[in-house]
Structure formats: structure tokens, C-alpha cells
Write an enzyme that holds these catalytic residues in place. Structure first.
Site, mmCIF file in Angstrom:
data_model
loop_
_atom_site.group_PDB
_atom_site.id
_atom_site.type_symbol
_atom_site.label_atom_id
_atom_site.label_comp_id
_atom_site.label_asym_id
_atom_site.label_seq_id
_atom_site.Cartn_x
_atom_site.Cartn_y
_atom_site.Cartn_z
ATOM 1 N N HIS A 1 17.073 92.667 58.442
ATOM 2 C CA HIS A 1 16.384 93.954 58.386
ATOM 3 C C HIS A 1 15.319 94.038 59.466
ATOM 4 O O HIS A 1 14.788 93.024 59.925
ATOM 5 C CB HIS A 1 15.806 94.235 56.998
ATOM 6 C CG HIS A 1 14.897 93.177 56.507
ATOM 7 N ND1 HIS A 1 15.333 92.161 55.700
ATOM 8 C CD2 HIS A 1 13.590 92.967 56.724
ATOM 9 C CE1 HIS A 1 14.332 91.356 55.438
ATOM 10 N NE2 HIS A 1 13.253 91.817 56.055
ATOM 11 N N ASP B 1 12.509 96.384 75.185
ATOM 12 C CA ASP B 1 12.206 95.369 74.168
ATOM 13 C C ASP B 1 13.229 94.235 74.223
ATOM 14 O O ASP B 1 13.741 93.790 73.196
ATOM 15 C CB ASP B 1 12.179 96.015 72.775
ATOM 16 C CG ASP B 1 11.487 95.120 71.736
ATOM 17 O OD1 ASP B 1 10.797 94.155 72.138
ATOM 18 O OD2 ASP B 1 11.645 95.377 70.530
HETATM 19 P P1 ATP Z 1 13.205 96.450 64.716
HETATM 20 O O1 ATP Z 1 14.095 97.655 64.814
HETATM 21 O O2 ATP Z 1 12.167 96.554 63.683
HETATM 22 O O3 ATP Z 1 12.727 95.928 66.053
HETATM 23 P P2 ATP Z 1 15.448 94.793 64.526
HETATM 24 O O4 ATP Z 1 15.982 95.279 65.800
HETATM 25 O O5 ATP Z 1 15.463 93.315 64.314
HETATM 26 O O6 ATP Z 1 14.049 95.283 64.154
HETATM 27 P P3 ATP Z 1 17.707 95.880 63.216
HETATM 28 O O7 ATP Z 1 18.374 96.478 64.409
HETATM 29 O O8 ATP Z 1 17.594 96.739 62.008
HETATM 30 O O9 ATP Z 1 16.248 95.521 63.384
HETATM 31 O O10 ATP Z 1 18.427 94.527 62.870
HETATM 32 C C1 ATP Z 1 17.947 93.637 61.902
HETATM 33 C C2 ATP Z 1 18.771 92.367 61.941
HETATM 34 O O11 ATP Z 1 20.092 92.634 61.469
HETATM 35 C C3 ATP Z 1 18.956 91.788 63.327
HETATM 36 O O12 ATP Z 1 17.904 90.944 63.659
HETATM 37 C C4 ATP Z 1 20.284 91.038 63.212
HETATM 38 O O13 ATP Z 1 20.084 89.749 62.677
HETATM 39 C C5 ATP Z 1 21.037 91.879 62.204
HETATM 40 N N1 ATP Z 1 21.934 92.811 62.900
HETATM 41 C C6 ATP Z 1 21.572 93.981 63.478
HETATM 42 N N2 ATP Z 1 22.631 94.593 64.026
HETATM 43 C C7 ATP Z 1 23.685 93.791 63.789
HETATM 44 C C8 ATP Z 1 25.078 93.854 64.130
HETATM 45 N N3 ATP Z 1 25.561 94.877 64.819
HETATM 46 N N4 ATP Z 1 25.880 92.846 63.733
HETATM 47 C C9 ATP Z 1 25.383 91.787 63.045
HETATM 48 N N5 ATP Z 1 24.083 91.661 62.701
HETATM 49 C C10 ATP Z 1 23.239 92.635 63.069
#
Ligand code: ATP
Length: 302
Positions: free
Chosen positions: A21, A142
Site C-alpha cells: 500500500h 520520484d
Molecule cells: P505512494 O504512492 O504513496 O508513493 P507507492 O508508490 O509505494 O506509494 P503504490 O503504487 O500504491 O504506492 O504501491 C504500493 C506497493 O504495492 C508497491 O510498493 C509495490 O510493492 C506494490 N505494487 C504496486 N503496483 C504493483 C504492481 N503493478 N504489481 C505488483 N505489485 C505492485
């Protein structure tokens, strides 16, 4: 003739385990009920939370940027298939990165480092993808190891475009977004973010691959920022601490070409910073044929 396009709903999917998340979303693995062999990652963003936290702008940026970048199927970009929403949530249906975060792979290596071969392999894929992102007029803003995921073959995919700058605002963009350790000096000093700022983050990632920690890390964000703007990191030519630094033997052991490239990237003035086309010409990449996409985009588990 008019065709009715059926709107997607959460009931079209079987939601499996949580994958992670972020600040305003939770990501789940999900199977399409009509094709159970196809797994997706579905990012679920609570509407209430997004509005309360003032994140509407970032969610829209992420959606528009992924749509734009997805127009050509670049292997290094997480594909956004479609979005839908219900009363509570917005849903992003994305490529499932089965190999997980690159950072996890980095953590299971000795000292959190990659050897030179792995470092170069992943750097090449990041550079090829970053060049594509920039060619679309987008600054990621980022870039960091947490935002690098791996597909089932171990090919790298860049994710998290919530901070990206849209093409309409491409030359410079201000306001602090990003992560302290990878943030560029021009953003800290002049509130500017350019294509070169992503290149700065690239240098931080290369250093981290080789050393196990980012080049600039203080006890708190402020100390980290101070180190960035004074270019205080162990491989800096003018850094008197080079011989005293606990990682100092990595400087002795590391291929001088890697140190040379890192120094050319970690340059305070973004106008003097090496550009992506010149990074590709750097001697460390002499053995890379950048035109041969099949060899660049081999997965580590293929
Ligand atoms: P923020 O948006 O707050 O910077 P973030 O980029 O880590 O946080 P998300 O894009 O919501 O947030 O992703 C959270 C986590 O979910 C990621 O760190 C990753 O471990 C997992 N994740 C995200 N996208 C994928 C995907 N396409 N396939 C597999 N795992 C994913």
C-alpha cells in the site's frame, strides 16, 4: 451502429492477496473472472481518503501519465489497462509485477548490493525506460529503488507516476515531491525540477546498487538535504572524508568507470550534469548495444 461498452466493476475480479500500500491506495493481486489465467494488480484508492488528503491532483496525474506512456508498449512501464470506480473507490487495473520490488531483491543480496553485472543490467533497463519517459515530455520526479518492480521474468518496470509532471508543464516544475535521499539539489536550492533531476536520481540509484545505501543519507531529512547541496558523499573527488568513510574500501574495489560515471551524474549544476544520450556513450556501457532491445530487455530469470 452503436456498441454498448460494459462498465467494469469490482465483481468482475477475484481479489487475492494485498501486494502493498501507498499513501492513498492499497494494491491487490486480482484475477479476471472471465480469464482466470490473467492476473492483474489492482490499485484501489478510497475516494474519501483522496479528497480528505487533497490527493485528487496526484491520482489524475498518475492516470493521465500512465495512459500517455502506455500508448506504445514500452517494456519498462507498468501498463494501465483501464480504470473504473464505484461509490467508495477508484480502481486502476495494472500489469501485475510478479517479481515484486527490486528493493527486495537488493535486500537479499550480500550487504544490499548488486555485483557489477547485475548493476549494469538493471541500469541499462532503467536508462532505456527513462529515455522513453522523457521523450514523451514527462519527468518522473520520484525515481527510487522502491518504484522499480520486476515482472515474472525479472524485467524491470518503473511505477508510481503520482508525482510526474504532465507534458503541459514540462520544462520546469516546482514544489517538493519525491523522497529526501533521491531529491535533486536544484529542487532544494531553486525549487526547480527538470529532466536532469531524474538523471540525478539515477546516479543515486547506481551508487546504492554498488554500495548498499544511497549516497546522501543524514540522521534526518535536513541533514540529508545539507549533504546533497554540498555534494557530501564518499565518492566525491573533493571529499576529504573519502579515506575515513566506513565504505571507503568500496571506492578502492569499485570499477573506476562506475565511480567516474556516478561523479558525472552527481553534479550540482543540472546544466553540467551528464545527459542520457551521453550516459549511453560512457565507457562503462561500451559493451551495450542500445539498439538491440531484445538483449537489453532480457529478464534475469529468463
Ligand atoms: P505512494 O504512492 O504513496 O508513493 P507507492 O508508490 O509505494 O506509494 P503504490 O503504487 O500504491 O504506492 O504501491 C504500493 C506497493 O504495492 C508497491 O510498493 C509495490 O510493492 C506494490 N505494487 C504496486 N503496483 C504493483 C504492481 N503493478 N504489481 C505488483 N505489485 C505492485
Amino acid at each position: 451502429m452503436s456498441a454498448t461498452v460494459k462498465k467494469h466493476t469490482p465483481q468482475d475480479f477475484i481479489f487475492k492477496q494485498e501486494l502493498g500500500h501507498g499513501a492513498y491506495s492499497t494494491v491487490y493481486k486480482a484475477l479476471d473472472k472471465r480469464n482466470l489465467k490473467k492476473a492483474y494488480a489492482i490499485k484501489v484508492c478510497s475516494k474519501n481518503h483522496i479528497i480528505k488528503e487533497n490527493k485528487v491532483k496526484y491520482v489524475n496525474i498518475e492516470k493521465n501519465t500512465l495512459n500517455l506512456l502506455g500508448k506504445t508498449n514500452h517494456p519498462g512501464i507498468i501498463k494501465l489497462y483501464y480504470t473504473f470506480h464505484d461509490k467508495q473507490n477508484l480502481y486502476f487495473v495494472l500489469d501485475y509485477a510478479k517479481g515484486g520490488e527490486l528493493l527486495s531483491l537488493l535486500h537479499i543480496q550480500t550487504n544490499g548490493t548488486f555485483d557489477e553485472l547485475y548493476s549494469k543490467h538493471f541500469m541499462v533497463q532503467i536508462i532505456d525506460t527513462l529515455e522513453y519517459i522523457h521523450s514523451c515530455g514527462i519527468i518522473h520526479r520520484d525515481l527510487k529503488p522502491e518504484n522499480l518492480l520486476l515482472d515474472k521474468w525479472g524485467k524491470l518496470m518503473i511505477t508510481d507516476f503520482g508525482a510526474a509532471s504532465p507534458p503541459a508543464n514540462m520544462s520546469t516544475c516546482s514544489s517538493f515531491v519525491g523522497t529526501a535521499e533521491y531529491v535533486s539539489p536544484e529542487l532544494l536550492l531553486f525549487n526547480q525540477c527538470k529532466f536532469a533531476s531524474d538523471v540525478w536520481a539515477l546516479g543515486c540509484i547506481l551508487y546504492q546498487f554498488i554500495n548498499g545505501t544511497p549516497p546522501f543519507r543524514g540522521e534526518n531529512e535536513l541533514k540529508t538535504f545539507e549533504k546533497i547541496v554540498s555534494l557530501d558523499y564518499p565518492w566525491n573527488n573533493n571529499n576529504n572524508n573519502l579515506l575515513l568513510h566506513p565504505n571507503n574500501n568500496t571506492a578502492n574495489l569499485t570499477n573506476p568507470q562506475i565511480i567516474n560515471l556516478t561523479r558525472k551524474i552527481l553534479t550540482l549544476n543540472p546544466n553540467d550534469r551528464i545527459t542520457i544520450p551521453n550516459i549511453k556513450l560512457h565507457p562503462w556501457f561500451n559493451d551495450i548495444n542500445w539498439q538491440d532491445k531484445d538483449s537489453i530487455w532480457r529478464g534475469i530469470w529468463q
